[in-house]
Design a protein around this motif. Structure first.
Motif, mmCIF file in Angstrom:
data_model
loop_
_atom_site.group_PDB
_atom_site.id
_atom_site.type_symbol
_atom_site.label_atom_id
_atom_site.label_comp_id
_atom_site.label_asym_id
_atom_site.label_seq_id
_atom_site.Cartn_x
_atom_site.Cartn_y
_atom_site.Cartn_z
ATOM 1 N N GLY A 272 -1.177 -4.129 12.770
ATOM 2 C CA GLY A 272 -0.456 -2.880 12.510
ATOM 3 C C GLY A 272 -0.847 -2.337 11.142
ATOM 4 N N ARG A 273 -1.025 -1.010 11.060
ATOM 5 C CA ARG A 273 -1.401 -0.390 9.776
ATOM 6 C C ARG A 273 -0.297 0.549 9.321
ATOM 7 N N GLU A 274 0.126 0.396 8.062
ATOM 8 C CA GLU A 274 1.143 1.279 7.466
ATOM 9 C C GLU A 274 2.302 1.511 8.425
ATOM 10 N N ALA A 275 2.752 0.387 9.040
ATOM 11 C CA ALA A 275 3.817 0.502 10.038
ATOM 12 C C ALA A 275 5.152 0.672 9.333
ATOM 13 N N PRO A 276 5.950 1.678 9.727
ATOM 14 C CA PRO A 276 7.258 1.860 9.094
ATOM 15 C C PRO A 276 8.283 0.879 9.677
ATOM 16 N N GLY A 277 9.207 0.454 8.858
ATOM 17 C CA GLY A 277 10.263 -0.439 9.329
ATOM 18 C C GLY A 277 11.483 -0.240 8.443
ATOM 19 N N ILE A 278 12.696 -0.450 9.026
ATOM 20 C CA ILE A 278 13.904 -0.318 8.201
ATOM 21 C C ILE A 278 14.468 -1.711 7.996
ATOM 22 N N MET A 279 14.606 -2.145 6.751
ATOM 23 C CA MET A 279 15.054 -3.503 6.448
ATOM 24 C C MET A 279 16.325 -3.418 5.607
ATOM 25 N N GLU A 280 17.092 -4.531 5.678
ATOM 26 C CA GLU A 280 18.330 -4.542 4.913
ATOM 27 C C GLU A 280 18.121 -5.318 3.626
ATOM 28 N N TYR A 281 18.439 -4.726 2.490
ATOM 29 C CA TYR A 281 18.341 -5.413 1.208
ATOM 30 C C TYR A 281 19.712 -5.378 0.554
ATOM 31 N N ASP A 282 20.341 -6.549 0.432
ATOM 32 C CA ASP A 282 21.679 -6.645 -0.165
ATOM 33 C C ASP A 282 22.615 -5.595 0.420
ATOM 34 N N THR A 315 4.500 0.180 0.888
ATOM 35 C CA THR A 315 5.442 1.319 0.814
ATOM 36 C C THR A 315 5.069 2.298 -0.297
ATOM 37 N N GLU A 316 4.823 1.747 -1.493
ATOM 38 C CA GLU A 316 4.572 2.632 -2.640
ATOM 39 C C GLU A 316 3.361 3.526 -2.417
ATOM 40 N N GLN A 317 2.256 2.864 -1.933
ATOM 41 C CA GLN A 317 1.039 3.658 -1.699
ATOM 42 C C GLN A 317 1.314 4.759 -0.688
ATOM 43 N N VAL A 318 1.997 4.395 0.427
ATOM 44 C CA VAL A 318 2.230 5.372 1.498
ATOM 45 C C VAL A 318 3.082 6.513 0.975
ATOM 46 N N GLN A 319 4.162 6.153 0.225
ATOM 47 C CA GLN A 319 5.052 7.219 -0.263
ATOM 48 C C GLN A 319 4.341 8.117 -1.252
ATOM 49 N N ALA A 320 3.571 7.476 -2.141
ATOM 50 C CA ALA A 320 2.854 8.286 -3.138
ATOM 51 C C ALA A 320 1.916 9.248 -2.436
ATOM 52 N N ARG A 321 1.210 8.712 -1.405
ATOM 53 C CA ARG A 321 0.267 9.580 -0.718
ATOM 54 C C ARG A 321 0.989 10.713 0.003
ATOM 55 N N GLN A 322 2.121 10.327 0.663
ATOM 56 C CA GLN A 322 2.870 11.364 1.393
ATOM 57 C C GLN A 322 3.352 12.446 0.451
ATOM 58 N N LEU A 323 3.808 11.995 -0.727
ATOM 59 C CA LEU A 323 4.332 12.931 -1.721
ATOM 60 C C LEU A 323 3.253 13.910 -2.165
ATOM 61 N N VAL A 324 2.072 13.333 -2.471
ATOM 62 C CA VAL A 324 0.959 14.164 -2.936
ATOM 63 C C VAL A 324 0.550 15.129 -1.834
ATOM 64 N N PRO A 428 -2.606 23.636 -14.685
ATOM 65 C CA PRO A 428 -3.153 22.355 -14.243
ATOM 66 C C PRO A 428 -2.312 21.778 -13.090
ATOM 67 N N LEU A 429 -2.988 21.138 -12.113
ATOM 68 C CA LEU A 429 -2.281 20.412 -11.049
ATOM 69 C C LEU A 429 -2.668 18.939 -11.202
ATOM 70 N N PHE A 430 -1.683 18.052 -11.157
ATOM 71 C CA PHE A 430 -1.925 16.658 -11.501
ATOM 72 C C PHE A 430 -1.976 15.774 -10.252
ATOM 73 N N ASP A 431 -2.755 14.679 -10.339
ATOM 74 C CA ASP A 431 -2.740 13.718 -9.246
ATOM 75 C C ASP A 431 -1.644 12.677 -9.510
ATOM 76 N N THR A 432 -1.564 11.652 -8.627
ATOM 77 C CA THR A 432 -0.450 10.699 -8.749
ATOM 78 C C THR A 432 -0.527 9.920 -10.062
ATOM 79 N N GLU A 433 -1.725 9.864 -10.671
ATOM 80 C CA GLU A 433 -1.814 9.125 -11.933
ATOM 81 C C GLU A 433 -1.630 10.027 -13.143
ATOM 82 N N GLY A 434 -1.289 11.274 -12.912
ATOM 83 C CA GLY A 434 -1.014 12.178 -14.033
ATOM 84 C C GLY A 434 -2.278 12.797 -14.613
ATOM 85 N N LYS A 435 -3.422 12.616 -13.923
ATOM 86 C CA LYS A 435 -4.646 13.269 -14.422
ATOM 87 C C LYS A 435 -4.754 14.649 -13.782
#
Ligand code: ADP
Length: 870
Positions: A272-282, A315-324, A428-435
């Protein structure tokens, strides 16, 4: 891998590589040479360094000869491929040589029937083949020589020899087959050993740098799960030993259990690639993304007994990409829906990523002609213009850059060159790293406005050309006024469009504000009941306060007192009627100066109700000032011209009625005086026109200055019997200059001295000289001049307000004098005391240097540099 296995492996490899049977073992993916014997290396003409490379890389000359394809077919079908006496071309001793081989490609399978390797054996049978060919040849010859019935004995010998070789070859092949079987056994044994070392696997799982878990049986009991996996699941290690269904109830219904069952039953791994899932944390549900593999673990008989899960959280990579991506998407939609020309350029190569229709209209290009091309590739002519360097500057600084009223010349598709005036802004338009990844370019074309302004200036010059053309110019001015109005209307239309678009974009607050800030004029919004609740950055910059301060104060603080009642009245009317708000007023800028603005606002109606007022204030200060100056000048000029004409007409009528010769002479003298006045006015107007066109002629040559003083005093004295002009000091120096023009300056100073001292009786003229300069002063005892006006008297059309009513004049004399003096590299200044009188000075070099200003430069209507005082 444990030690015993390693040793076994090396031993196998040693025995193997020294075998004199040409053999090679390949992996199943990419046919990487795992092991090869010296004999095989010999066939290929290579050395041992090729071990570990894919066959096609190690022996590239084999490609195109069909061998690679056969190897792959053996891999796919699991069936061995053999070849007998097949020619192969290989690079031996740096020469391509053809040799003949018998060979076999045999897939090796483990207990589960899976292919894990491919073994290749070969025998060089070139001798045999060439021998056979020789036999065929001989046979042919024999047939030819049949008639002679002579049998060649040598042929028989050769035949015998060949069959001996053949036998030998057959033996070798049998041996090879045995060795193959032996090798197969050993490899199988090794695989089993590895599978058994389960303990090793446990350690490996715990230490692995990725999340791993093993689920056993059809109940999917969590047999093992390392820390990474527990972290992804948000659980403690007490879940080990439980069924995955009861340990992770929250993933029920997300498809994972069904997948596990499918892998268990089918025995095929699932990735599975970049499969979404809902998990319970505390106790909190969180959406995460993972890359994972469900791999079935099988026993000797190929039966699945467990499933191994290997997972990484992304998660972080996927969200960052989705955001961008979302941001990019939104920005592109905004750019494409804006009536203002916009484009996005990516990277320092300024690749055109997006360009909206207004931008394409400016460029006169189709979208497909420019997208994904470098800006300088499409418009190489820009290389010599300043804009690209500024754009690169934005990549360096990461800050917005604005270029107001800048001319840019572009080559159009038909080869013509088009020059635009525009207000540019680069964001200026910035990428996810602020460049800075790309820049958003906004272009507001103001070519029309600049053109209008130039036209206005030109037509003012025309106006002054002759007095006869006054009426015509009046019409022209009205036309220009209409043009201004038309362009104002155009501006309003653009604003309407802009406001419509803004309306559409309103749903996203952030996008809305972004757009409002991208508009290079004052933009504001107010609540339905009229309270100001937002102003853009332009307003803040103009007023020198931040948004919340300005919103707190409201407009009252910034609108000129005199303009406020009308503005309020219109605003209240607009709020009550829900109709457009339009008004002109002066706004107080941070630098203390008032500037005329055109304010407009329209209501934004949603579901039948006003939800917001959107307003703009456009700077119309220059237009207002120009209109004002022009109106004032026109009324003065027509009045000044009419007055002597009326008198001349009156004297003419008087002359017609009387027969008395003495009276007629008197009337003629009087009307001649008025004609002189008319002449002087027309002369001044023509001079100003010539000055504007840079066509005032100068005839520079040496003359005696004393003569000039005496001549001008005498002629003004002649016309003004009321005052006595006293030439107190006079220098007798030779000076180089235009005598006629300098006399004009003197006459202007003298007539002003008389005109502005109606109660005075004398005017005193003094001159003195040093080595390099002559300085002249004209002193009167008249009304004097207030300090505030002294610096501006030499401006064109400038007249002191209270004198304008009492004394005739166009306000041109001193302006023309100042221009003449400047051409002589002279200086001029005034000393004055209101009510006491004034002294006008000028000083010029005796021998001027080269002309300071070249001919032919038109003068600016708004000049402020005329006065040069000491
Ligand atoms: P004009 O006299 O035709 O108005 P000028 O350019 O000669 O135009 O003068 C400009 C203004 O300077 C005048 O309108 C007047 O207000 C002021 N001025 C010029 N000379 C004097 C003077 N000797 N005393 C007082 N005011 C003067």
């Amino acid at each position: 891998m444990n030690k015993t296995t390693l040793l076994d492996c090396n031993q196998i490899l040693d025995i193997f590589s020294s075998s004199n049977i040409a053999t090679a073992i390949y992996t199943t993916n990419d046919l990487i040479i795992e092991a090869v014997t010296d004999a095989m290396l010999n066939f290929w003409g290579k050395d041992r360094s090729i071990t570990g490379l894919p066959l096609i890389v190690a022996v590239p000359e084999l490609s195109g000869q069909g061998f690679i394809e056969q190897l792959q077919s053996a891999l796919h079908t699991g069936i061995a491929v053999t070849g007998i006496g097949v020619p192969a071309e290989t690079l031996i001793d740096h020469k391509l040589q053809v040799r003949y081989y018998d060979y076999e490609y045999k897939p090796l399978k483990n207990a589960g029937g899976e292919i894990y390797s491919l073994i290749h054996t070969a025998t060089d049978v070139t001798h045999r083949i060439l021998g056979n060919e020789a036999i065929e040849k001989e046979k042919k010859q024999r047939r030819m020589l049949e008639n002679e019935r002579v049998l060649n004995e040598e042929l028989a010998v050769a035949n015998e020899e060949l069959s001996a070789i053949n036998e030998e070859l057959q033996q070798t092949q049998e041996k090879l087959h045995e060795l193959n079987l032996e090798l197969e056994d050993r490899v199988t044994e090794r695989t089993c050993k590895l599978a058994e070392s389960e303990a090793n696997m446990r350690y490996m799982i715990d230490d692995a740098p990725v999340a791993i878990a093993v689920l056993k049986g059809t109940e999917f009991i969590i047999e093992q799960a390392n820390q990474y996996m527990l972290h992804i699941w948000g659980k403690q290690d007490k879940i080990i030993g439980q069924s995955v269904f009861s340990a992770l109830p929250e993933i029920q219904g997300q498809g994972f259990f069904e997948l596990l069952q499918q892998v268990y039953a089918g025995g095929e791994a699932y990735t599975g690639r970049e499969a979404p899932g809902i998990m319970e944390y505390d106790g909190e549900m969180r959406r995460i993304f993972t890359d994972f593999v469900f791999k079935p673990l099988k026993d000797d008989k190929g039966q699945t007994h467990s499933i191994m899960i290997v997972a990484t959280e992304v998660t972080e990579q996927v969200q960052a990409r989705q955001l961008v991506e979302a941001g990019k998407h939104r920005l592109e939609a905004m750019v494409n829906n804006t009536p203002v020309a916009m484009t996005i350029l990516k990277g320092r190569d300024l690749i055109i990523e997006t360009a909206n229709q207004p931008m394409l209209d400016v460029w006169r290009r189709e979208r497909k002609e420019v997208i994904n091309r470098g800006l300088l590739d499409v418009f190489p002519e820009l290389k010599d213009q300043p804009n690209p360097a500024r754009m690169l500057g934005v990549f360096e600084s990461g800050r917005r850059f604005a270029l107001p009223e800048t001319a840019v010349s572009l080559v159009m598709p038909d080869g013509s060159i088009k020059t635009h005036y525009a207000n540019f802004s680069y964001d200026p338009l910035f990428d996810t790293e602020g460049k800075v990844e790309s820049i958003l370019i906004t272009v507001i074309d103001i070519t029309e406005n600049v053109k209008n302004r130039k036209e206005l200036e030109d037509s003012q010059a025309d106006l002054q050309e002759t007095t006869e053309e006054l009426a015509a110019s009046n019409e022209e001015l009205t036309a220009i006024n209409e043009e201004i109005q038309a362009s104002n209307e155009e501006l309003m239309a653009t604003q309407d469009q802009l406001q419509d678009t803004v309306h559409q974009l309103k749903e996203s607050e952030e996008r809305f504000r972004f757009l409002l800030n991208a508009i290079p004029q004052q933009v504001w919004t107010a609540t339905p009941d009229g309270a100001l609740d937002y102003v853009n950055d332009v307003v803040c910059a103009d007023f020198g306060y931040n948004t919340s301060q300005i919103v707190g104060h409201g407009w009252q603080k910034f609108i000129h007192q005199d303009d406020l009642p009308l503005a309020l009245e219109r605003w209240v009317a607009a709020l009550q009627s829900g109709k457009e708000y339009v008004v002109e007023f002066r706004l107080l800028f941070g630098n203390g100066i008032y500037k005329w603005h055109l304010a407009r606002a329209i209501p934004l109606v949603e579901n039948g109700e006003i939800t917001l007022w959107l307003g703009t204030n456009t700077d119309i200060d220059l237009q207002k000032n120009n209109e004002h100056k022009k109106d004032e000048f026109l009324s003065i000029a027509s009045h000044e011209l009419k007055t002597p004409l009326t008198s001349i007409k009156a004297f003419n009528q008087l002359m017609r009625r009387t027969k008395d010769a003495e009276r007629i002479t008197g009337f003629m003298d009087k009307s001649a005086e008025h004609i002189r006045r008319l002449e002087k006015l027309i002369g001044d107007l023509l001079d100003v026109t010539r000055l504007n066109a840079g066509k005032l002629d100068y005839n520079m040559k040496p003359f005696r200055f004393k003569q000039l003083l005496e001549d001008s005093v005498e002629s003004v004295q002649h016309m003004s019997p009321t005052h006595r002009i006293i030439l107190e000091q006079s220098v007798d120096t030779e000076l180089t200059g235009d005598q006629f023009r300098l006399e004009q300056v003197m006459t202007n100073f003298l007539t002003n001295a008389i005109k502005y001292s109606p109660l005075g009786q004398k005017v005193i003229v003094r001159s003195k000289a040093d080595e390099h300069h002559i300085t002249v002063s004209v002193q009167d005892f008249g009304i004097g001049i207030d300090k505030e006006h002294v610096d501006r008297l030499f401006d064109r059309y400038y007249r002191v307000d209270n004198t304008a009513m009492r004394f005739e004049g166009l306000g041109l004399g001193l302006f023309i004098s100042s221009e003449i003096l400047k051409r002589h590299q002279g200086k001029f200044w005034i000393e004055s005391e209101p009510g006491q009188g004034s002294t006008f000075f000028f000083s010029i070099p005796i021998v001027p240097e080269k002309p300071a200003r070249p001919e032919g430069i038109a003068l600016d209507l708004n000049r402020e540099d005329v006065m040069a005082s000491e």
